[in-house]
Design an enzyme around this catalytic site. Structure first.
Site, mmCIF file in Angstrom:
data_model
loop_
_atom_site.group_PDB
_atom_site.id
_atom_site.type_symbol
_atom_site.label_atom_id
_atom_site.label_comp_id
_atom_site.label_asym_id
_atom_site.label_seq_id
_atom_site.Cartn_x
_atom_site.Cartn_y
_atom_site.Cartn_z
ATOM 1 N N LYS A 181 -26.074 16.877 12.718
ATOM 2 C CA LYS A 181 -26.990 16.222 11.788
ATOM 3 C C LYS A 181 -27.437 14.872 12.333
ATOM 4 O O LYS A 181 -28.635 14.559 12.353
ATOM 5 C CB LYS A 181 -26.329 16.035 10.418
ATOM 6 C CG LYS A 181 -27.268 15.418 9.380
ATOM 7 C CD LYS A 181 -26.558 15.186 8.063
ATOM 8 C CE LYS A 181 -25.724 13.931 8.104
ATOM 9 N NZ LYS A 181 -25.184 13.539 6.784
ATOM 10 N N ASP A 200 -28.833 17.193 5.152
ATOM 11 C CA ASP A 200 -27.894 16.334 4.441
ATOM 12 C C ASP A 200 -27.671 16.937 3.048
ATOM 13 O O ASP A 200 -28.087 18.056 2.762
ATOM 14 C CB ASP A 200 -28.408 14.899 4.365
ATOM 15 C CG ASP A 200 -29.493 14.714 3.326
ATOM 16 O OD1 ASP A 200 -30.161 15.720 2.973
ATOM 17 O OD2 ASP A 200 -29.693 13.580 2.848
#
Length: 272
Positions: A181, A200
């Site tokens: 991420k 997220d």
């Protein structure tokens, strides 16, 4: 008989019921089978499981149609959508993203100026005293682990990349405090490289509510989202979903009445 058992003792004069069914007696009904645990539910918190939806799109073509509508309308709704972590270069963004774990962007933006003033480069941060960095980032939570990741990351940048932030996921992910991420955040926002989609908590929640995926984990969600959206919009898509999640599609009580994609969202109204 062993002592210490909490269950009541059975009188010795009472025989235990025989397991052999009497002739002519109706067979006992077996207990209902327990729900099967799958890889999508086993060991997951309720917040990590796929959100219930009324009618999830069945085919890839249906999902692509919904994805196209979502992208078009959110672009119109949030024309200024962007990364809300303050930064002026890739190194600052990398530090800010590491600090953003379990912390709001607002809080990170209050802390990073204090961090970048004494440590503006990887070289400077690599020789910082750990306790000094801990004191600076204390209010972001998990400050000891984050300080250790920051100094460790800076050392790796100096040792392996001459102090520069690399431009590939394969080189970013091995850095302390960096996962896929974070790597996608850096590539998409610092270098305009769309190699993946940042998933997220907001992207995770919205993509499931919209029926675009039933995957419970970020990597599974990313793999399902990538074929549904144009690659040049992958970084922007994350910002759009994050902005919408922070402003309308809240975790506990989404405001479906004013949502611009409610008519294509199978979960619209379910939480109201």
């Amino acid at each position: 008989m062993a002592r210490g058992s909490n269950s009541p003792r059975q009188p010795l004069s009472v025989k235990k019921p025989s397991k052999v069914a009497k002739k002519g007696a109706a067979p006992e009904k077996s207990a209902a089978p327990k729900a099967r645990r799958t890889s999508k539910t086993y060991g997951l918190k309720p917040s990590q499981r796929a959100a219930p939806v009324a009618k999830s799109p069945k085919t890839k073509a249906d999902k692509q149609r919904v994805a196209g509508v979502v992208l078009e309308r959110l672009k119109a709704e949030y024309p200024d959508a962007h990364c809300e972590l303050d930064h002026t270069n890739a190194f600052e963004l990398l530090c800010a993203t590491i600090l953003s774990a379990q912390c709001t962007d607002v809080r990170v933006n209050m802390v990073t100026p204090q961090l970048f003033k004494p440590y503006p480069t990887a070289e400077a941060l690599s020789i910082a005293k750990l306790e000094d960095v801990e004191e600076i980032v204390r209010t972001t939570g998990f400050f000891r682990a984050k300080a250790k990741s920051l100094v460790g990351m800076a050392n790796r940048l100096v040792d392996l990349h001459g102090g520069d932030v690399p431009r590939t996921i394969a080189e970013l992910v091995p850095l302390p405090g960096v996962g896929r991420k974070t790597a996608n955040v850096i590539l998409g926002n610092a270098f305009d490289i769309n190699e993946g989609i940042v998933v997220d908590t907001h992207v995770q929640r919205l993509s499931r509510r919209l029926g675009l995926t039933r995957e419970p984990d970020p990597i599974g969600i990313e793999k399902e989202l990538m074929p549904l959206f144009p690659q040049q919009d992958w970084a922007l898509l994350s910002h759009l979903l994050i902005w919408h999640g922070r402003r309308t599609c809240f975790a506990r009580k989404p405001e479906c009445g004013r949502c611009v994609v409610a008519d294509v969202c199978p979960s619209a109204g379910a939480a109201e």
